[in-house]
Each structure stands twice: as C-alpha cells, then as structure tokens.
Design a protein around this motif. Structure first.
Motif, PDB file in Angstrom:
ATOM      1  N   CYS A  95      38.449  41.502  34.871  1.00  0.00           N
ATOM      2  CA  CYS A  95      37.529  41.973  33.839  1.00  0.00           C
ATOM      3  C   CYS A  95      36.850  40.778  33.202  1.00  0.00           C
ATOM      4  O   CYS A  95      37.472  40.018  32.447  1.00  0.00           O
ATOM      5  CB  CYS A  95      38.280  42.783  32.781  1.00  0.00           C
ATOM      6  N   GLY A  96      35.557  40.566  33.546  1.00  0.00           N
ATOM      7  CA  GLY A  96      34.750  39.559  32.880  1.00  0.00           C
ATOM      8  C   GLY A  96      34.158  40.170  31.617  1.00  0.00           C
ATOM      9  O   GLY A  96      34.402  41.334  31.282  1.00  0.00           O
ATOM     10  N   THR A  97      33.355  39.419  30.928  1.00  0.00           N
ATOM     11  CA  THR A  97      32.808  39.895  29.669  1.00  0.00           C
ATOM     12  C   THR A  97      32.061  41.217  29.824  1.00  0.00           C
ATOM     13  O   THR A  97      32.360  42.202  29.149  1.00  0.00           O
ATOM     14  CB  THR A  97      31.847  38.846  29.083  1.00  0.00           C
ATOM     15  N   MET A  98      31.106  41.256  30.743  1.00  0.00           N
ATOM     16  CA  MET A  98      30.289  42.447  30.948  1.00  0.00           C
ATOM     17  C   MET A  98      30.565  43.139  32.284  1.00  0.00           C
ATOM     18  O   MET A  98      30.031  44.222  32.523  1.00  0.00           O
ATOM     19  CB  MET A  98      28.799  42.088  30.873  1.00  0.00           C
ATOM     20  N   SER A  99      31.395  42.541  33.127  1.00  0.00           N
ATOM     21  CA  SER A  99      31.470  42.991  34.514  1.00  0.00           C
ATOM     22  C   SER A  99      32.895  43.125  35.021  1.00  0.00           C
ATOM     23  O   SER A  99      33.828  42.524  34.479  1.00  0.00           O
ATOM     24  CB  SER A  99      30.712  42.000  35.413  1.00  0.00           C
ATOM     25  N   LEU A 100      33.003  43.901  36.105  1.00  0.00           N
ATOM     26  CA  LEU A 100      34.249  44.021  36.848  1.00  0.00           C
ATOM     27  C   LEU A 100      34.077  43.281  38.165  1.00  0.00           C
ATOM     28  O   LEU A 100      33.114  43.512  38.911  1.00  0.00           O
ATOM     29  CB  LEU A 100      34.578  45.492  37.112  1.00  0.00           C
ATOM     30  N   TYR A 101      35.016  42.383  38.453  1.00  0.00           N
ATOM     31  CA  TYR A 101      35.018  41.602  39.685  1.00  0.00           C
ATOM     32  C   TYR A 101      36.314  41.861  40.449  1.00  0.00           C
ATOM     33  O   TYR A 101      37.277  42.413  39.910  1.00  0.00           O
ATOM     34  CB  TYR A 101      34.942  40.102  39.378  1.00  0.00           C
ATOM     35  N   SER A 102      36.330  41.392  41.703  1.00  0.00           N
ATOM     36  CA  SER A 102      37.590  41.371  42.447  1.00  0.00           C
ATOM     37  C   SER A 102      37.542  40.259  43.479  1.00  0.00           C
ATOM     38  O   SER A 102      36.462  39.789  43.873  1.00  0.00           O
ATOM     39  CB  SER A 102      37.861  42.714  43.135  1.00  0.00           C
ATOM     40  N   VAL A 103      38.715  39.849  43.906  1.00  0.00           N
ATOM     41  CA  VAL A 103      38.837  38.866  44.976  1.00  0.00           C
ATOM     42  C   VAL A 103      40.147  39.133  45.716  1.00  0.00           C
ATOM     43  O   VAL A 103      41.152  39.491  45.098  1.00  0.00           O
ATOM     44  CB  VAL A 103      38.796  37.418  44.417  1.00  0.00           C
ATOM     45  N   TYR A 104      40.107  39.013  47.044  1.00  0.00           N
ATOM     46  CA  TYR A 104      41.318  39.170  47.843  1.00  0.00           C
ATOM     47  C   TYR A 104      42.057  37.844  47.896  1.00  0.00           C
ATOM     48  O   TYR A 104      41.451  36.773  48.005  1.00  0.00           O
ATOM     49  CB  TYR A 104      40.976  39.646  49.253  1.00  0.00           C
ATOM     50  N   LEU A 105      43.384  37.916  47.807  1.00  0.00           N
ATOM     51  CA  LEU A 105      44.231  36.733  47.784  1.00  0.00           C
ATOM     52  C   LEU A 105      45.216  36.736  48.948  1.00  0.00           C
ATOM     53  O   LEU A 105      45.376  37.734  49.651  1.00  0.00           O
ATOM     54  CB  LEU A 105      44.988  36.663  46.457  1.00  0.00           C
ATOM     55  N   ARG A 106      45.896  35.620  49.100  1.00  0.00           N
ATOM     56  CA  ARG A 106      46.906  35.466  50.146  1.00  0.00           C
ATOM     57  C   ARG A 106      48.302  35.693  49.571  1.00  0.00           C
ATOM     58  O   ARG A 106      49.286  35.179  50.082  1.00  0.00           O
ATOM     59  CB  ARG A 106      46.794  34.058  50.736  1.00  0.00           C
ATOM     60  N   THR A 107      48.355  36.403  48.485  1.00  0.00           N
ATOM     61  CA  THR A 107      49.616  36.759  47.847  1.00  0.00           C
ATOM     62  C   THR A 107      49.483  38.177  47.319  1.00  0.00           C
ATOM     63  O   THR A 107      48.398  38.767  47.382  1.00  0.00           O
ATOM     64  CB  THR A 107      49.955  35.772  46.709  1.00  0.00           C
ATOM     65  N   GLN A 108      50.566  38.723  46.809  1.00  0.00           N
ATOM     66  CA  GLN A 108      50.570  40.095  46.317  1.00  0.00           C
ATOM     67  C   GLN A 108      51.098  40.145  44.891  1.00  0.00           C
ATOM     68  O   GLN A 108      51.894  39.295  44.476  1.00  0.00           O
ATOM     69  CB  GLN A 108      51.474  40.975  47.201  1.00  0.00           C
TER      70      GLN A 108
END
Length: 308
Positions: free
Chosen positions: A287-300
């Motif tokens: 959750c950024g200030t105005m936006s929703l982001y996502s990123v895939y990681l190499r962990t869970q």
C-alpha cells in the motif's frame, strides 16, 4: 547495487528476490492506502483508504478493483483470523471489530479500564486466537482520518484481547505512538513499530523486538531492532525465514533476523503497509500513498504455527 525494482545492500537479499521481476502498480486513486489483508479462499485483497472512509477490494483473478465497504468508520489496519474472518481497526468508532461469515460486524474491543480507546491502528492474530493491536492517537488527532477528540486514556499502548473472555490487557505501555506489529514465524517474538517522531521532535522512528512469554500473554525485553533510515516504519510482515519486510519512505525495507538491512523494494510513493498473498504466499502486496502495488518474491509469507 540496483536490480530492476530492488536495491541490494547485502548479498543475502539476492536469495529473496528475483532479478527479472518488476514492481507492478495494480491500482491508484486513494488518499492514504493502508492495512492490506489477503483472503486466500477468494483470491482477493482488502485494504483501507482511510481519509475517503472506504475499504477497497482487489480481485486477483481478473485484476478488478471495487468498493468493499463504505463508509468504513475510517478503518485502518486489517488481518484475517484463523477462521477466515476479517479483523479490523476502526478510527472513527475507536474500536477493533470482526466481520463474521454472514457479514455482521462484532465489536471485539472499544475500551480499556472503562475508557474509550484512542484509534486502533494495526492488528495481528496469534495462533491461540488472541488479538493484539496498537492504539495511537492518529484517528483522533484531527478530522482527516476520524473524529478529533481528546484521548481518554492519555497514552498510546499495545493491547491483547483474550480469545475466551475478550478481556483487554495492556501488554506494552512505554511507546510514544505504537504502530505496525507482527509476530515472528514461531511466535516467540513480537515486533512493534514506534512512529512517535510524528509527535515528538527527534522522537522514535524504529521497530522494537519483544520476547513473548510461554503462556502467550505477556511481553518482555523490547530492545530496538532497527532504525528507519528513510521516513518512518509503519506496517510490516515477516517471511518464513524470519526476515522482516517493512514499509518506509522510499519503499519496502527488508531486515534479516539479526537486524541487518538486506535490501529494498523501491516504490515511487511513501509506503504505509504490506502483506503477503497469492496462492503461494510469494506475492508481496504494498500500500503506497495513493496506490496499490505488488511484487513477486523468492520467499513466502510466514504462517502461524499449527496452520497448514
């Protein structure tokens, strides 16, 4: 070293991220995005837009975003309990609530020693069913994120709600403004952010680490685990290895269990909170200030003990 959307500060970070993966902006249009919670059964994410007095819903199956609840009592942090129910911190109503499976709303806590809570901020559920939440004054400091009012308690604490009696007890009382909190994977440690720098010159902008008693009811210790180098820590979550992924002024900072800053997910907005999701729990929602982001990681993301 910069790698796409990542800043690598320690080589251990390279084992947690994927070099060919980029940060994704999923949606924008909030005033202050906060409190993400992922529902695995429905593959959707719920988060707060506090000043707009609404909760939003991101459907992972088709990328659509809709209003989940409005008005939302200026809700802030959320989590999902062991029964798959939504647990929420509400600024305007100054309480912690649970949304039942039939959609009804149950107030779990609104007072401590007969005095109204300030404005519950962030919340986590332990494997024994107890609910732990922070209670700074951000929701009563002005009309922007709730209703302006004096604090009846006169301080900002962290509390525990007993799963059987619903008794509310203060478990940490030496914070200026307690904020995000999360348990280590084995629940022997509890991490709590203090964003007191918003109210006190040169005030705290760190995360502290506490030992959880064997009975799961008390805390001890409380040493500073990490100081925020850009902005303030707010919400955070831990992965299966015990690494802590925290919001900060320039993105998401990842800390090893020994307190070393391993690296950053670079985000072009101030980040308020994060949570793990996706079918494999390897997608970090931000959750950024105005936006929703996502990123895939190499962990869970970490699971609570006793949960498959």
């Amino acid at each position: 070293m910069l790698t796409n959307s990542f800043s690598v500060l320690d080589q251990r970070f390279t084992k947690l991220v994927l070099g060919n993966i980029h940060l994704e902006k999923l949606w924008t249009g909030c005033r202050w995005a906060e409190g993400p919670a992922y529902f695995a059964a429905g593959r959707y994410l719920v988060w707060s837009d506090i000043p707009n007095n609404r909760m939003l819903r991101f459907d992972e199956t088709d990328g659509s975003v809709s209003v989940f609840r409005q008005p939302s009592n200026n809700s802030n942090g959320h989590t999902v309990d062991r029964e798959g129910r939504l647990v929420s911190c509400e600024h305007q109503s100054r309480c912690v609530t649970r949304t039942e499976h039939d959609g009804t709303r149950t107030v779990l806590a609104d007072r401590f020693q007969s005095k109204r809570l300030n404005s519950p901020n962030d919340v986590v559920v332990k494997s024994d069913g107890s609910i732990w939440f922070s209670d700074p004054t951000y929701g009563i400091d002005s009309e922007y994120e709730g209703d302006a009012a004096p604090s009846e308690i006169g301080a900002s604490h962290v509390y525990r709600i007993d799963p059987a009696s619903r008794e509310v007890t203060a478990v940490a009382t030496d914070f200026v403004k307690p904020n995000g909190l999360a348990f280590a994977p084995d629940e022997r440690l509890l991490y709590i952010a203090d964003t007191g720098a918003t109210h006190v010159p040169d005030g705290p902008h760190h995360i502290r680490r506490f030992n959880v008693a064997a009975d799961g009811r008390r805390l001890s210790g409380g040493e500073v685990f990490a100081q925020c180098t850009v902005g303030l820590f707010d919400g955070f979550r831990l992965d299966v290895h015990g690494n802590l992924w925290s919001s900060a002024g320039d993105g998401v900072h990842c800390y090893a269990p020994d307190g070393t800053l391993l690296g950053k997910v670079l985000v072009p907005e101030v980040v308020a909170n994060v949570c793990f999701g996706g079918p494999k729990r390897n997608r970090l929602f931000i959750c950024g200030t105005m936006s929703l982001y996502s990123v895939y990681l190499r962990t869970q993301g970490a699971l609570r003990p006793g949960r498959d």
